[in-house]
Scaffold this motif. Sequence first.
Motif, PDB file in Angstrom:
ATOM      1  N   PHE A  36       0.838  -1.202   0.000  1.00 44.17           N
ATOM      2  CA  PHE A  36       0.000   0.000   0.000  1.00 44.17           C
ATOM      3  C   PHE A  36       0.870   1.249   0.000  1.00 44.17           C
ATOM      4  CE2 PHE A  36      -4.013  -1.983   1.983  1.00 44.17           C
ATOM      5  CZ  PHE A  36      -4.582  -2.104   0.737  1.00 44.17           C
ATOM      6  N   ALA A  37       1.890   1.248   0.876  1.00 45.59           N
ATOM      7  CA  ALA A  37       2.745   2.427   0.999  1.00 45.59           C
ATOM      8  C   ALA A  37       3.396   2.737  -0.347  1.00 45.59           C
ATOM      9  CB  ALA A  37       3.803   2.204   2.073  1.00 45.59           C
ATOM     10  N   MET A  40       2.175   1.878  -3.352  1.00 42.75           N
ATOM     11  CA  MET A  40       1.166   2.286  -4.326  1.00 42.75           C
ATOM     12  C   MET A  40       0.631   3.677  -4.025  1.00 42.75           C
ATOM     13  SD  MET A  40      -0.882  -1.128  -5.378  1.00 42.75           S
ATOM     14  CE  MET A  40      -1.672  -1.459  -3.833  1.00 42.75           C
ATOM     15  N   LEU A  41       0.771   4.104  -2.756  1.00 44.22           N
ATOM     16  CA  LEU A  41       0.294   5.434  -2.380  1.00 44.22           C
ATOM     17  C   LEU A  41       1.256   6.520  -2.817  1.00 44.22           C
ATOM     18  CD1 LEU A  41      -0.946   4.767   1.220  1.00 44.22           C
ATOM     19  CD2 LEU A  41      -2.316   5.502  -0.695  1.00 44.22           C
ATOM     20  N   THR A  42       2.511   6.147  -3.045  1.00 46.29           N
ATOM     21  CA  THR A  42       3.528   7.154  -3.318  1.00 46.29           C
ATOM     22  C   THR A  42       3.706   7.269  -4.821  1.00 46.29           C
ATOM     23  OG1 THR A  42       4.539   6.275  -1.340  1.00 46.29           O
ATOM     24  CG2 THR A  42       5.788   7.891  -2.554  1.00 46.29           C
TER      25      THR A  42
END
Lengths: 175, 118
Positions: A83-84, A86-88
């Motif tokens: 997630f981290a 894909m969030l960046t």
Amino acid sequence: MPGLDALPFPLPTVQQVIFILIAGMTVTGALITALAPNLFHNALGLVLAFFGVAGVYVLLEAEFLAVSQVLIYVGAIATLITFAIMLTRGMMFGRTSSTNRLMLSTAIISALFFLVLTGLLVNVAWPEIGAELAGSEQMIADLGEMFVTTYLVPFELMALLLLAALAGAILLARD
Amino acid sequence: MLQNYTFVLILSGLALLVPVAAIVLGHFLGPRRPNPIKNQTYESGVETVGDTWVQFRAQYYLIGLIFLIFDVEVIFLFPIALAYQRLSLFGVVATITFVVILLLGLLLEWRKGALEWE
């Protein structure tokens, strides 16, 4: 097979072969994590390494640790790392590199750390348990009983720690 | 004990073998006559909209963090559940305290609206 007895080294047992396979998988995963140029592939390599470590725990007959490893590291932490990434936005489009200017110092520190660990492994007199272990279900139940008797204070403190982590996560993410 | 894991090993081997065999066989046996329509990204038969690599919402991360914390809680409750028959009343109360402390966390995130999807 008459020729096999003449080998200069003993043939590995099935367990040793399985260990070598699992160790190879773990090391491959770790190398992908450290060296692959795409950050997303790094995360997938980390999942492979986590699974390998769970396999090592199974071979050591530490079933509870193996299940925890799969549930927490593979199930939750790897998801969180994915997630981290894909969030960046900047990390998702191939603009990252697995090397930067800290590479040399990191390599030196990692090598020194590896030497320290190897020294510990060789020199510490590890306790050997000769007695047969109780059944795995019995062992996990013993662990559960110890949580609420011998290790009661650390157990409750851990609940507080998790509460603090939760509060911190909400505070950080809501800002 | 390790014999119990033979099935896990066999299943893992099968789980690896079947997709690898399907991909390798497909590579060697399948005919290849590509055209632009065939080369499109497969999206359940619908035309794809935009880029596949989109940025995800930050809220997924918060939900993931909350999941991680309750995942750890479950791992700790599991051995206690196995030992439940031999626990004293004190042990049960201690376990309930453990759960209540973590329920406070759930209450907190509820109050702060972290569970609302906006």
